[in-house]
Design a protein around this motif. Structure first.
Motif, mmCIF file in Angstrom:
data_model
loop_
_atom_site.group_PDB
_atom_site.id
_atom_site.type_symbol
_atom_site.label_atom_id
_atom_site.label_comp_id
_atom_site.label_asym_id
_atom_site.label_seq_id
_atom_site.Cartn_x
_atom_site.Cartn_y
_atom_site.Cartn_z
ATOM 1 N N LEU A 298 0.808 -1.217 0.000
ATOM 2 C CA LEU A 298 0.000 0.000 0.000
ATOM 3 C C LEU A 298 0.842 1.269 0.000
ATOM 4 C CD1 LEU A 298 -2.617 -1.139 2.661
ATOM 5 C CD2 LEU A 298 -3.012 -0.889 0.207
ATOM 6 N N ALA A 299 2.144 1.131 0.211
ATOM 7 C CA ALA A 299 2.992 2.320 0.335
ATOM 8 C C ALA A 299 2.976 3.174 -0.928
ATOM 9 C CB ALA A 299 4.422 1.892 0.680
ATOM 10 N N VAL A 300 3.056 2.556 -2.097
ATOM 11 C CA VAL A 300 3.092 3.333 -3.340
ATOM 12 C C VAL A 300 1.789 4.094 -3.579
ATOM 13 C CG1 VAL A 300 3.231 3.175 -5.858
ATOM 14 C CG2 VAL A 300 4.898 1.964 -4.438
ATOM 15 N N PRO A 301 0.619 3.444 -3.563
ATOM 16 C CA PRO A 301 -0.614 4.199 -3.808
ATOM 17 C C PRO A 301 -0.946 5.217 -2.724
ATOM 18 C CG PRO A 301 -1.130 1.926 -3.227
ATOM 19 C CD PRO A 301 0.335 1.990 -3.459
ATOM 20 N N VAL A 302 -0.434 5.037 -1.504
ATOM 21 C CA VAL A 302 -0.749 5.975 -0.421
ATOM 22 C C VAL A 302 0.235 7.143 -0.383
ATOM 23 C CG1 VAL A 302 -0.909 6.241 2.090
ATOM 24 C CG2 VAL A 302 -1.910 4.241 0.981
ATOM 25 N N LEU A 303 1.488 6.917 -0.717
ATOM 26 C CA LEU A 303 2.513 7.942 -0.518
ATOM 27 C C LEU A 303 2.911 8.702 -1.787
ATOM 28 C CD1 LEU A 303 4.945 6.036 1.906
ATOM 29 C CD2 LEU A 303 3.055 7.563 2.490
ATOM 30 N N ALA A 304 2.887 8.050 -2.934
ATOM 31 C CA ALA A 304 3.528 8.635 -4.124
ATOM 32 C C ALA A 304 2.932 9.973 -4.538
ATOM 33 C CB ALA A 304 3.459 7.637 -5.284
ATOM 34 N N HIS A 305 1.607 10.115 -4.516
ATOM 35 C CA HIS A 305 0.989 11.340 -5.029
ATOM 36 C C HIS A 305 1.220 12.546 -4.133
ATOM 37 C CE1 HIS A 305 -1.967 9.752 -2.191
ATOM 38 N NE2 HIS A 305 -2.528 10.951 -2.143
ATOM 39 N N ARG A 306 1.754 12.333 -2.943
ATOM 40 C CA ARG A 306 1.976 13.437 -2.000
ATOM 41 C C ARG A 306 3.343 14.101 -2.174
ATOM 42 N NH1 ARG A 306 -1.810 11.918 2.342
ATOM 43 N NH2 ARG A 306 -2.492 9.791 1.930
ATOM 44 N N LEU A 307 4.233 13.480 -2.908
ATOM 45 C CA LEU A 307 5.604 13.982 -3.002
ATOM 46 C C LEU A 307 5.693 15.210 -3.896
ATOM 47 C CD1 LEU A 307 7.690 10.690 -3.361
ATOM 48 C CD2 LEU A 307 6.767 11.773 -1.291
ATOM 49 N N VAL A 308 6.475 16.183 -3.444
ATOM 50 C CA VAL A 308 6.872 17.301 -4.299
ATOM 51 C C VAL A 308 8.326 17.036 -4.665
ATOM 52 C CG1 VAL A 308 7.171 19.792 -4.483
ATOM 53 C CG2 VAL A 308 5.285 18.858 -3.134
ATOM 54 N N LEU A 309 8.565 16.797 -5.942
ATOM 55 C CA LEU A 309 9.878 16.350 -6.377
ATOM 56 C C LEU A 309 10.860 17.505 -6.466
ATOM 57 C CD1 LEU A 309 8.711 13.757 -9.059
ATOM 58 C CD2 LEU A 309 9.022 13.484 -6.590
ATOM 59 N N ASP A 310 12.112 17.181 -6.737
ATOM 60 C CA ASP A 310 13.173 18.190 -6.702
ATOM 61 C C ASP A 310 12.991 19.295 -7.726
ATOM 62 O OD1 ASP A 310 13.657 16.666 -8.912
ATOM 63 O OD2 ASP A 310 15.707 16.132 -8.393
ATOM 64 N N ASP A 311 12.193 19.048 -8.777
ATOM 65 C CA ASP A 311 11.908 20.084 -9.761
ATOM 66 C C ASP A 311 10.607 20.809 -9.443
ATOM 67 O OD1 ASP A 311 10.106 18.108 -10.238
ATOM 68 O OD2 ASP A 311 10.526 17.883 -12.372
ATOM 69 N N ALA A 312 10.124 20.639 -8.199
ATOM 70 C CA ALA A 312 8.888 21.256 -7.696
ATOM 71 C C ALA A 312 7.642 20.643 -8.301
ATOM 72 C CB ALA A 312 8.883 22.777 -7.913
ATOM 73 N N GLY A 313 7.789 19.531 -9.011
ATOM 74 C CA GLY A 313 6.618 18.889 -9.595
ATOM 75 C C GLY A 313 5.881 18.059 -8.561
ATOM 76 N N PHE A 314 4.547 18.139 -8.563
ATOM 77 C CA PHE A 314 3.753 17.326 -7.661
ATOM 78 C C PHE A 314 3.814 15.874 -8.096
ATOM 79 C CE2 PHE A 314 1.505 21.458 -7.176
ATOM 80 C CZ PHE A 314 1.736 21.618 -5.827
ATOM 81 N N GLY A 315 3.664 14.987 -7.138
ATOM 82 C CA GLY A 315 3.656 13.563 -7.444
ATOM 83 C C GLY A 315 2.588 13.197 -8.448
ATOM 84 N N SER A 316 1.409 13.872 -8.389
ATOM 85 C CA SER A 316 0.331 13.531 -9.301
ATOM 86 C C SER A 316 0.663 13.891 -10.737
ATOM 87 C CB SER A 316 -0.962 14.250 -8.883
ATOM 88 O OG SER A 316 -0.767 15.644 -8.881
ATOM 89 N N GLY A 317 1.587 14.844 -10.939
ATOM 90 C CA GLY A 317 1.975 15.207 -12.288
ATOM 91 C C GLY A 317 3.196 14.440 -12.760
ATOM 92 N N ARG A 321 7.603 8.798 -11.675
ATOM 93 C CA ARG A 321 8.827 9.057 -10.909
ATOM 94 C C ARG A 321 8.579 8.872 -9.428
ATOM 95 N NH1 ARG A 321 11.251 14.698 -11.614
ATOM 96 N NH2 ARG A 321 12.535 13.899 -9.910
ATOM 97 N N ALA A 322 7.475 9.437 -8.946
ATOM 98 C CA ALA A 322 7.174 9.348 -7.520
ATOM 99 C C ALA A 322 6.959 7.896 -7.089
ATOM 100 C CB ALA A 322 5.939 10.189 -7.199
ATOM 101 N N ARG A 323 6.276 7.132 -7.932
ATOM 102 C CA ARG A 323 6.057 5.724 -7.603
ATOM 103 C C ARG A 323 7.375 4.968 -7.538
ATOM 104 N NH1 ARG A 323 0.904 5.044 -11.703
ATOM 105 N NH2 ARG A 323 -0.747 5.456 -10.169
#
Length: 338
Positions: A298-317, A321-323
């Motif tokens: 469950l870690a991937v579907p619960v956590l991935a979309h919340r990340l703001v990546l190093d290029d400021a991109g949201f996990g949902s976009g 990468r976030a997954r």
């Protein structure tokens, strides 16, 4: 909003009455399995995705789907509502949508010489919020209150939403013109995020030859009542999590904050949501305690979309990468003995 909708006030929302007489039997996880079976009969999605939908519902959360049009998202919501004998509504989000288009409005009544509240489409057990990222920030804030508080506010008065309550929101990843990125606060309110994806070639061919392909909802039968569904959710909240498993959950979420390729990691709410989903998974498996093996998938579907990546991109976009980042964290974390 249409004035033909039955008027309700916060005081007229039915409350759950206590059981009388003999103690009611404990809720069984069988109902959740039957709901998943029913959804599988109406949808061409994989069983893994359907199980995630049911797990999110049992955990009391909301689901974000990032998917192309035409893969069955609306069918999912309506099928889900039929299995619990509840109401479903679909909201097509557009830039000109107003908060009152979601919440409802108070209209003056000559009969009562007072304003009467007429509920909007948020007043359903299952709400499909289609292309939620097309709504303006003000409308998204109204949606945020509904998801987070289980109520909406109109003209200074609060109105409780139905119970159980599930929002299934969608984003179209291939058409970004005229969209508003979902704020971090709203992304964090979605307990899980996944994609239906395209059906397999075999499933798509079966759709073409099925006699009742045009209305798969005809195959859906009621599995339980809304009251029984609420009881199941209450039972899920009682599933035990040991200190060892809690530490494991915190280890995974904190690891997202230490990555060099992540600007902002998962919040403490993410830990709570991962624990809630793990409880639901354990309950469906017939256990009253959580194992690390309930947490890992469950870690991937619960956590991935919340990340703001190093290029400021949201996990949902940048979901792929976030997954991959979350999968790498899970693979590298030591699994404790339960």
């Amino acid at each position: 909003m249409s004035a033909t909708t039955p008027a309700v006030t916060s005081s007229t929302v039915p409350s759950t009455l206590p059981h009388s007489g003999a103690a009611a039997p404990s809720p069984s996880p069988d109902a959740l399995t039957h709901i998943a079976d029913a959804l599988e009969s109406a949808l061409s999605s994989s069983r893994e995705v359907i199980d995630l939908v049911v797990t999110t519902f049992a955990a009391g959360g909301h689901l974000l789907l990032e998917d192309v049009p035409g893969v069955g998202k609306t069918t999912l919501a309506r099928a889900m509502s039929q299995t619990i004998g509840g109401a479903a509504s679909r909201i097509q989000f557009t830039p000109d949508l107003l908060p009152s288009d979601l919440t409802g409005v108070s209209i003056y009544s000559n009969e009562s010489n007072d304003f009467v509240f007429h509920p909007g489409p948020l007043f359903a057990n299952i709400v499909i919020a289609d292309e939620i990222n097309r709504a303006n920030p003000k409308t998204q804030s109204a949606m945020l209150e509904a998801m987070n508080e289980g109520q909406i506010s109109v003209d200074g008065k609060s109105h409780v939403l139905p119970d159980p309550y599930l929002v299934i929101a969608t984003q179209n990843p291939i058409e970004l013109e005229g969209t508003y990125p979902l704020p971090e606060a709203q992304l964090d309110r979605f307990m899980a995020c996944t994609s239906f994806g395209y059906p397999s070639a075999k499933a798509e061919a079966a759709m073409l030859t099925a006699a009742d392909w045009s209305n798969p909802l005809e195959r859906i039968r009621k599995v339980c009542s809304t009251a029984e569904a609420s009881d199941i959710r209450a039972a899920v909240r009682k599933v035990k999590i040991s200190d060892t498993v809690a530490d494991y959950i915190v280890t995974l979420t904190r690891a997202t904050r230490d990555r060099e390729d992540v600007r902002f990691g998962a919040s403490p709410r993410a830990s709570l949501h991962l624990a809630a989903m793990a409880r639901a998974r354990a309950f469906i498996a017939g256990r009253d305690y959580v194992l690390p093996d309930d947490v890992r998938p469950l870690a991937v579907p619960v956590l991935a979309h919340r990340l703001v990546l190093d290029d400021a991109g949201f996990g949902s976009g940048n979901l792929d990468r976030a997954r991959a980042i979350i999968a790498d964290i899970v693979a590298g974390a030591a699994v404790p003995r339960a």
